[in-house]
Design an enzyme around this catalytic site. Structure first.
Site, PDB file in Angstrom:
ATOM      1  N   GLU A  68      10.593   5.490   3.153  1.00 26.35           N
ATOM      2  CA  GLU A  68       9.449   5.782   3.963  1.00 26.35           C
ATOM      3  C   GLU A  68       8.098   5.035   2.982  1.00 26.35           C
ATOM      4  O   GLU A  68       7.316   4.321   3.600  1.00 26.35           O
ATOM      5  CB  GLU A  68       9.469   7.199   4.185  1.00 26.35           C
ATOM      6  CG  GLU A  68       7.772   7.406   4.827  1.00 26.35           C
ATOM      7  CD  GLU A  68       6.984   8.376   3.849  1.00 26.35           C
ATOM      8  OE1 GLU A  68       6.031   8.118   3.715  1.00 26.35           O
ATOM      9  OE2 GLU A  68       7.501   9.583   3.696  1.00 26.35           O
ATOM     10  N   HIS A  69       8.264   5.268   1.901  1.00 23.05           N
ATOM     11  CA  HIS A  69       7.322   4.748   0.934  1.00 23.05           C
ATOM     12  C   HIS A  69       7.548   3.017   0.731  1.00 23.05           C
ATOM     13  O   HIS A  69       6.627   2.388   0.750  1.00 23.05           O
ATOM     14  CB  HIS A  69       7.345   5.208  -0.519  1.00 23.05           C
ATOM     15  CG  HIS A  69       6.789   6.575  -0.722  1.00 23.05           C
ATOM     16  ND1 HIS A  69       5.859   6.601  -1.655  1.00 23.05           N
ATOM     17  CD2 HIS A  69       6.932   7.887  -0.205  1.00 23.05           C
ATOM     18  CE1 HIS A  69       5.288   8.045  -1.697  1.00 23.05           C
ATOM     19  NE2 HIS A  69       6.017   8.739  -0.896  1.00 23.05           N
ATOM     20  N   GLU A 143       8.750   3.076  -6.233  1.00 23.12           N
ATOM     21  CA  GLU A 143       8.489   3.976  -5.341  1.00 23.12           C
ATOM     22  C   GLU A 143       9.440   4.980  -5.302  1.00 23.12           C
ATOM     23  O   GLU A 143       9.119   6.330  -5.162  1.00 23.12           O
ATOM     24  CB  GLU A 143       8.205   3.421  -3.872  1.00 23.12           C
ATOM     25  CG  GLU A 143       7.525   2.353  -3.614  1.00 23.12           C
ATOM     26  CD  GLU A 143       6.116   3.057  -3.730  1.00 23.12           C
ATOM     27  OE1 GLU A 143       5.877   4.148  -3.546  1.00 23.12           O
ATOM     28  OE2 GLU A 143       5.378   2.367  -4.330  1.00 23.12           O
ATOM     29  N   GLU A 165       6.195  12.734  -7.448  1.00 27.76           N
ATOM     30  CA  GLU A 165       5.441  13.389  -6.233  1.00 27.76           C
ATOM     31  C   GLU A 165       6.494  14.777  -6.231  1.00 27.76           C
ATOM     32  O   GLU A 165       6.079  15.732  -6.202  1.00 27.76           O
ATOM     33  CB  GLU A 165       5.686  12.660  -4.951  1.00 27.76           C
ATOM     34  CG  GLU A 165       5.132  13.330  -3.765  1.00 27.76           C
ATOM     35  CD  GLU A 165       5.465  12.758  -2.574  1.00 27.76           C
ATOM     36  OE1 GLU A 165       5.380  13.554  -1.423  1.00 27.76           O
ATOM     37  OE2 GLU A 165       5.586  11.796  -2.371  1.00 27.76           O
TER      38      GLU A 165
END
Length: 973
Positions: A68-69, A143, A165
């Protein structure tokens, strides 16, 4: 358009009027590829596009999340490194992001400008179908994760944006709890692994597995395309078909979602989470009982369980919450119904408990639910929960998110599972069925079937463990060191070269030719005039009223702003405590349970908050307010007036047991915010070092207030009489006719009806003169290191530029855009590996830089320190400046709901921020030149030189950098 006909490659399969949301749903299939497309046709100018894919993970490497990133890091038509960021900088978007769910990945955008909307669609479609991930392995390294090694004698570490994250996500016990609930209920399916990625497992993901996942699932045959709003559908279908889908052939994509076989008996799972070495382990355990509840495609069950969760656990009169609180096995109770998965989950959670309470917890849940089934649920409670849900459905106000975006998510909750996309959007008939609960045993039967007689359930215990974080960190270092020792010189050289290749990509600017490929509007596409917010000053019975005349669909939004300047300094925390307690304790006429029912039956909700508004252009002056926000159908305005009068003037503060429960819950919820929004918490606390409004808000609702609540809870029995006395005194000072500014948002034709039925409230208020207090705050650069067991940092620096002789100018908002999406994005996020970094330049001079889920500390502070020099040498051509200006205007021109228009107008009125000020700021933004940004370099340098800093984060990391701080503070006991 006629059913069965083909329009630009898309066959119209079905059409359905969805009156509840004033839309027509049109379902298409792309003939060549089988791509599914759903269009919600209506008059909304805030258009939404989304493309989603069914992406079931098979492990916890986080490949859907990393992908997704990564797809947003350059593509065939748009080869720049960060098309997503270029769009954020220079688009009029009203929403731009992407989401990873446990079983799908969504890429939504929104804009009110049609040209911009088409540009956003183009970039996102190219990103998902033709990403540069096949050309540049560095994208996954950046990422996702990679081995980082600077030289042959250096330390081998892991780096990566998603890696950091998720380290942050796995630092919060609440986040661990909710991530592990689905694992406990669905161990054999896609819901039994972590789609976001478990930091312990992410480094197992290979580049090949990463690419294979994209090849397997990111194909039109596995896509769900969504369009919403007032658009030319034929033109959009033509664009999607000719530019993208027509290049593909239909294939069979195996993205089937697996169903968990029901359990024969309840499962029990115990998980540990880290706490710091100085924290106590007592009262830190989470107990949860969780149930698999039918299927998301059962539209009635989907809505009914949402209501049942509110009924059982979300109000002061909720019977299951009350039973668990009364049993004294924990200090906070809440529930969750997660309908956005094939097998929805219902959870009952007790926080701040102990493992030994597990059996008692289970028996209370069972006994309470059994009693409700046998004796029946209070019909007024049922009516209240149905009403509050119905009000929200009809109002369709989603706190700043575009309505069409929320509808896209609701559509996916059935469409992804092979049912019609409008299933959860058309609620009228379902509500009728649910309302039979007012005369039948509807909810009682649900409780019996899906909770009491349901073995597909789990008890999840999430308990604290000292030293866990340190042990994991030591194990990781050891593992990496052993791996390093196992490598040949050639393999070590390869890792060093890969590290340098990634750094080169990260520090190399995109070429002007590549940048021009990102579509861009021109300044001419922007309206030079600021929209005027509706506001007319009136006076009724000596009360100043701000009337905002807009269409509200029969709803009155009534906000009461009480000046709190008369409250003395020692009592400031009690203002916030008062806002937390009001409406949750008894009044003279109602006990607190009945009061909650009356509010939910007769209104759309009443909320109390304490906050402060700064004076525009003034570093010192601010206006503290106690705000009561309420919404109600116009026919119930008289009832709202009565309820507000009862709460304001007849609240009882002598219910000691109830007060203690609310204080315990307040402490619990604040802890969740500290973990979830650490970047904001650190920045706001930093303002208390030098700013009057910052100090006030810190005492009112920041970390100082948290400490106040902790002490109050710990010494409750000794302090309860003092607490009651302070609440009574503060209440008397605040709720005075002379303190009140009233703001009401509704149509002009309805104003008199409102005025006629609301005025009875004014007589409930005091009328004596209240002398304002002059607060004498003491300021100092505490420069605190706020230590937690978290695995990442939130790093903030701040000061007030007006105190240094600078003045505010609208161009500072362009500077903010450049700082956020150029300097900080590249240095702190891309190169540093933090999940995010942000700046703010406020109209009272308060300025901050802050980072989110940041693996670094001293290096991030160094980046902040060097920011001024970057801006002094700032370079940008006309196209780049246009981009930054458009992106800045995008933030200002976000579409406002009726309630938001009224609220924004009232807040501007309080701050003395006039329409002329708004227009001048807009003109300053539109006229911003490169030289203006360079001039701000001195402002930024001078702010950073003051060296006011605050870091919230990992205990060991803060101690390693103790020389940076004046005080080291253990945040949690």
């Amino acid at each position: 358009m006629e059913l069965g006909n083909i329009y630009n490659g898309f066959k119209l399969l079905e059409e359905n009027n969805i009156d509840e949301i004033n839309s027509t749903g049109m379902l298409f299939e792309h003939e060549k590829t089988g791509a599914k497309l759903f269009y919600l046709k209506n008059d909304d100018d805030n258009k939404v596009f989304s493309i989603s894919f069914r992406t079931p993970p098979t492990d916890s490497t986080g490949v859907p999340h990393i992908l997704e990133h990564s797809v947003l890091c350059g593509s065939r038509k748009f080869p720049v490194k960060e098309p997503f960021v270029e769009l954020v900088k220079g688009s009029l978007n009203t929403f731009l992001n992407a989401f990873t769910f446990p079983d799908k990945t969504m890429y939504p955008v929104a804009s009110t400008n049609d040209k911009d909307f088409k540009n956003l669609m183009d970039v996102y479609l190219d990103a998902v179908f033709y990403p540069n991930i096949y050309k540049y392995p560095e994208i996954m390294m950046q990422e996702g994760w990679h081995y980082d090694l600077q030289d042959k004698d250096g330390e081998l570490t892991y780096k990566g944006v998603v890696y950091n994250e998720m380290k942050g996500a796995f630092s919060s016990p609440e986040s661990i709890l909710f991530r592990k609930i689905s694992e406990s209920l669905f161990p054999d399916t896609q819901y039994g692994v972590e789609s976001g990625g478990d930091p312990d497992v992410i480094p197992e993901l290979t580049q090949q597995q990463f690419l294979d996942f994209h090849k397997r699932y990111y194909h039109p045959s596995n896509s769900y395309i969504y369009l919403y709003g007032n658009i030319d559908i034929s033109e959009k279908l033509k664009f999607i078909d000719e530019e993208y889908l027509n290049n593909f052939e239909r294939i069979q994509v195996d993205s089937q979602l697996n169903i968990q076989k029901p359990f024969e008996k309840q499962r029990e799972v115990i998980i540990e989470y880290p706490i710091s070495s100085t924290e106590k382990e007592e009262d830190k355990t989470f107990l949860s009982m969780n149930f698999a509840v039918g299927k998301a495609t059962d539209d009635e069950l989907y809505l009914a369980f949402d209501i049942l969760e509110h009924l059982l656990l979300e109000t002061p009169s909720s019977p299951l919450k009350k039973a668990l609180i009364d049993a004294n096995i924990g200090k906070d109770v809440f529930g969750s119904f997660e309908g956005g998965m094939l097998q929805p989950m219902f959870s009952i959670v007790v926080k701040s408990s102990n493992e030994k309470e597990k059996d008692k917890f289970k028996s209370i849940v069972t006994e309470t639910l059994t009693k409700l089934v046998k004796e029946g649920i209070d019909k007024k409670l049922i009516e209240a929960s149905i009403n509050i849900k119905e009000f929200k459905l009809r109002e369709a106000d989603y706190h700043g998110y575009p309505t069409g975006l929320i509808y896209s998510m609701k559509a996916m909750d059935s469409w992804l599972y092979d049912e019609k996309p409008w299933e959860h959007l058309a609620f009228e008939n379902i509500l009728k069925k649910i309302k039979t609960a007012l005369t039948t045993n509807y909810f009682e039967s649900m409780i019996e079937k899906y909770l009491l007689d349901n073995n597909h359930s789990s008890v999840l215990i999430v308990k604290p463990a000292k030293g866990l974080a340190e042990k994991k960190e030591a194990d990781l270092k050891k593992r990496l060191e052993e791996y390093r020792k196992s490598l040949s010189d050639k393999e070590i050289e390869e890792i060093i070269n890969n590290t340098k290749l990634l750094e080169k990509r990260q520090t190399t600017s995109d070429s002007p030719e590549e940048l021009t490929k990102i579509p861009l509007l021109s300044i001419k596409d922007i309206d030079p005039k600021a929209k005027r917010l509706p506001l007319e000053e009136k006076e009724e019975q000596g009360i100043k009223i701000l009337h905002h005349s807009v269409f509200t669909n029969g709803i009155a939004y009534v906000n009461m702003y009480f000046d709190t300047q008369g409250v003395n300094e020692e009592q400031i925390p009690y203002i916030s405590l008062l806002s937390t307690i009001m409406g949750k304790v008894s009044t003279e006429k109602y006990n607190y349970e009945d009061l909650a029912k009356e509010i939910n039956i007769n209104t759309g909700g009443i909320r109390h908050t304490a906050q402060a508004y700064y004076e525009t252009g003034d570093a010192e002056k601010f206006y503290p307010k106690f705000v009561i926000r309420s919404k109600v159908l116009l026919e119930n305005i008289s009832k709202l007036s009565q309820l507000l009068g009862e709460i304001i003037s007849h609240t009882r503060f002598d219910e000691h047991k109830r007060l203690k429960e609310i204080i315990q819950e307040t402490k619990s919820r604040m802890e969740m915010i500290i973990f979830d929004r650490g970047h904001v918490v650190a920045a706001n606390h930093l303002f208390s070092y030098f700013s009057p409004i910052g100090r006030y808000e810190d005492i009112l609702s920041g970390l100082s207030f948290y400490k106040f609540i902790v002490e109050l809870e710990k010494n409750f029995d000794d302090r309860v009489e003092e607490l009651v006395k302070n609440l009574q005194e503060v209440s008397k000072v605040i709720f005075n006719k002379n303190n009140l500014l009233l703001s009401v948002t509704l149509e002009e034709k309805d104003y008199e009806e409102f005025n006629k039925n609301f005025g009875s409230l004014y007589s409930e208020l005091g009328n004596e003169y209240i002398k304002p207090t002059e607060y004498k705050f003491k300021f100092e650069a505490k420069n605190e290191g706020l230590m937690t067991s978290g695995k990442v940092q939130y790093v903030a620096k701040a000061y007030n530029f007006m105190k240094l002789g600078y003045s505010y100018n609208g161009s500072l908002q362009v500077l903010r855009a450049i700082a956020n999406y150029d300097y900080l994005w590249n240095r702190v996020r891309v190169q540093g590996g933090a999940y995010g970094s942000f700046s703010s330049f406020q109209r009272n001079g308060n300025t901050f830089f802050t980072s989110y889920r940041d693996p670094n500390l001293d290096n991030t502070l160094k980046i902040y320190q060097e920011a001024g020099d970057y801006f002094k040498k700032f370079e940008a051509d006309d196209r780049q400046m246009t981009k930054y200006i458009i992106g800045t205007i995008s933030d200002l021109d976000f579409p406002l709901t009726p309630s938001m228009k009224g609220e924004r107008a009232a807040e501007n009125y309080i701050k003395h921020f006039t329409h002329e000020d708004i227009q001048r700021e807009r003109e300053e933004i539109l006229a911003t030149k490169v030289e203006d940004i360079r001039k701000f370099g001195d402002l930024v340098s001078d702010v950073m030189k003051q060296n006011y800093l605050c870091v919230l984060g990992n205990e060991d990391r803060i101690k390693e950098n103790k020389e940076l701080f004046n005080e080291l503070v253990t945040l949690f006991e």
